[in-house]
Enzyme design. Structure first.
Site, PDB file in Angstrom:
ATOM      1  N   ARG A  94       0.617  -1.220   0.024  1.00  0.00           N
ATOM      2  CA  ARG A  94       0.111  -0.010   0.179  1.00  0.00           C
ATOM      3  C   ARG A  94       0.921   1.336   0.123  1.00  0.00           C
ATOM      4  NH1 ARG A  94      -4.298  -1.418   4.485  1.00  0.00           N
ATOM      5  NH2 ARG A  94      -2.699  -2.678   5.271  1.00  0.00           N
ATOM      6  N   LYS A 191     -13.608   7.740  -1.246  1.00  0.00           N
ATOM      7  CA  LYS A 191     -13.038   7.881   0.056  1.00  0.00           C
ATOM      8  C   LYS A 191     -11.872   8.726   0.405  1.00  0.00           C
ATOM      9  CE  LYS A 191     -10.457   3.975   1.534  1.00  0.00           C
ATOM     10  NZ  LYS A 191     -10.282   2.883   1.532  1.00  0.00           N
ATOM     11  N   ARG A 193      -8.926   9.555   3.018  1.00  0.00           N
ATOM     12  CA  ARG A 193      -8.225   8.827   4.148  1.00  0.00           C
ATOM     13  C   ARG A 193      -7.167  10.123   4.894  1.00  0.00           C
ATOM     14  NH1 ARG A 193      -7.281   4.198   6.605  1.00  0.00           N
ATOM     15  NH2 ARG A 193      -7.895   2.738   5.010  1.00  0.00           N
TER      16      ARG A 193
HETATM   17  C1  R5P Z   1      -7.263   0.556   0.323  1.00  0.00           C
HETATM   18  O1  R5P Z   1      -7.057   1.262  -0.476  1.00  0.00           O
HETATM   19  C2  R5P Z   1      -7.959  -0.918   0.543  1.00  0.00           C
HETATM   20  O2  R5P Z   1      -8.504  -1.202  -0.694  1.00  0.00           O
HETATM   21  C3  R5P Z   1      -8.616  -0.978   1.573  1.00  0.00           C
HETATM   22  O3  R5P Z   1      -9.824  -0.099   1.416  1.00  0.00           O
HETATM   23  C4  R5P Z   1      -8.198  -0.537   2.986  1.00  0.00           C
HETATM   24  O4  R5P Z   1      -6.800  -0.996   3.045  1.00  0.00           O
HETATM   25  C5  R5P Z   1      -8.753  -0.890   3.857  1.00  0.00           C
HETATM   26  O5  R5P Z   1      -8.017  -0.358   5.318  1.00  0.00           O
HETATM   27  P1  R5P Z   1      -9.000  -0.130   6.692  1.00  0.00           P
HETATM   28  O6  R5P Z   1      -9.819  -1.523   6.912  1.00  0.00           O
HETATM   29  O7  R5P Z   1      -7.990   0.157   7.618  1.00  0.00           O
HETATM   30  O8  R5P Z   1      -9.900   1.141   6.343  1.00  0.00           O
END
Ligand code: R5P
Length: 296
Positions: A94, A191, A193
């Site tokens: 990631r 989304k 983050r």
């Molecule tokens: C991110 O880009 C992935 O596709 C997932 O959405 C992400 O890794 C989910 O992480 P978490 O459970 O910490 O929100």
């Protein structure tokens, strides 16, 4: 000479399953920690001229990686003809760009480490976002198993009128593929983050999909913040509790219980990482990919 399979600690059950599918033999790695925390490894078997397959899923990778690299080096030193890595979950995918000045792009360093140690790699749905494929960072042949057909089959069997929901733009590629296989509509949210556990997810529009069961689909659940936020939105808009489906269930800390408390009706993952939520078996597909690799 037939290949042999060795499990790094915690992967013993998977190694037996793979051996069954591949008609191969499991060999033991004696592993222990010295009192100072360093690790001790020993292969008791004759490895000269053999294909050695090391099985190590890489959730919580840091304590696993040194023993894994040592095991690969040892197998080579004992004469293995090729050493392959089967990592049902491949870590460090990631951090795929320098988001802030001075940050480590660990995906590249990790890929370089593994590429030096192994002759090939087999994994399940690595988190490919900014890299188009694993060969952008891995220097050894890497075979990717796609769980989408298994997820589609599970949804078709278990959910009558599903609406597939992808939590972010990255998920669109494979949410769309699963939706097409299931023959169900899908929607993709956006989304943002802001931190490890601080995510904002757009509110899904459900008016056109009344009577359908929301199925959240993601490749990884880590803190579960993404799915928790989406589940709250769904609940707040009168939808029934979603089914949460993911390929890799990492469930950091108390994430699993927090997701259940957020109203998830069912949480189902594949067995790339052992967890009580495992409901979809990727090992038959994994074994076919390994067979292709061994036959090269
Ligand atoms: C991110 O880009 C992935 O596709 C997932 O959405 C992400 O890794 C989910 O992480 P978490 O459970 O910490 O929100």
């Amino acid at each position: 000479m037939p290949a042999v399979i060795a499990a790094l600690p915690g992967n013993e059950v998977g190694a037996e399953v793979l051996a069954g599918h591949l008609n191969a033999r499991v060999i033991q790695i004696a592993h222990r920690r010295f009192p100072d925390g360093e690790c001790y490894l020993r292969f008791d078997d004759e490895l000269q001229g053999r294909d050695v397959v090391l099985l190590c899923t890489l959730a919580d990778p840091d304590p696993k990686v040194l023993p894994l690299l040592f095991a690969a080096a040892l197998a080579r030193e004992l004469g293995a003809s090729r050493v392959g890595l089967v990592a049902p979950y491949l870590a460090y995918m990631r951090q795929d760009m320098r988001f802030r000045p001075g940050e480590a792009v660990t995906s590249r360093y990790f890929a370089a480490l593994l590429s030096r140690a192994f002759d090939w790699l087999v994994t399940v749905d690595p988190h490919l976002h900014r890299y188009a494929s694993l060969d952008k960072i891995y220097a050894v042949p890497a075979e990717v198993v796609h769980a989408a057909p298994l997820l589609s089959r599970w949804i078709t069997r278990e959910i009558e009128h599903p609406l597939l929901i992808g939590p972010d733009a990255e998920s669109e590629q494979w949410v769309a593929a699963v939706a097409a296989q299931v023959g169900a509509p899908y929607t993709v949210l956006s989304k943002t983050r802001r931190g490890d556990r601080d995510v904002e997810v757009s509110v899904p529009t459900l008016s056109a999909h009344e009577g359908r069961t929301p199925v959240l689909l993601d490749d990884i659940v880590s803190t579960a913040s993404t799915m928790i936020k989406t589940s709250h939105h769904l609940r707040n808009h009168g939808a029934i509790g979603p089914i949460c489906l993911a390929v890799h269930g990492l469930f950091a800390d108390n994430a699993y219980n927090e997701l259940k408390s957020a109203g998830a009706d069912r949480i189902v993952t594949t067995n790339t990482v052992q967890h009580p939520s495992n409901g979809i078996d990727v090992f038959p597909l994994l074994s076919r990919a390994i067979r292709r690799r061994l036959d090269q």
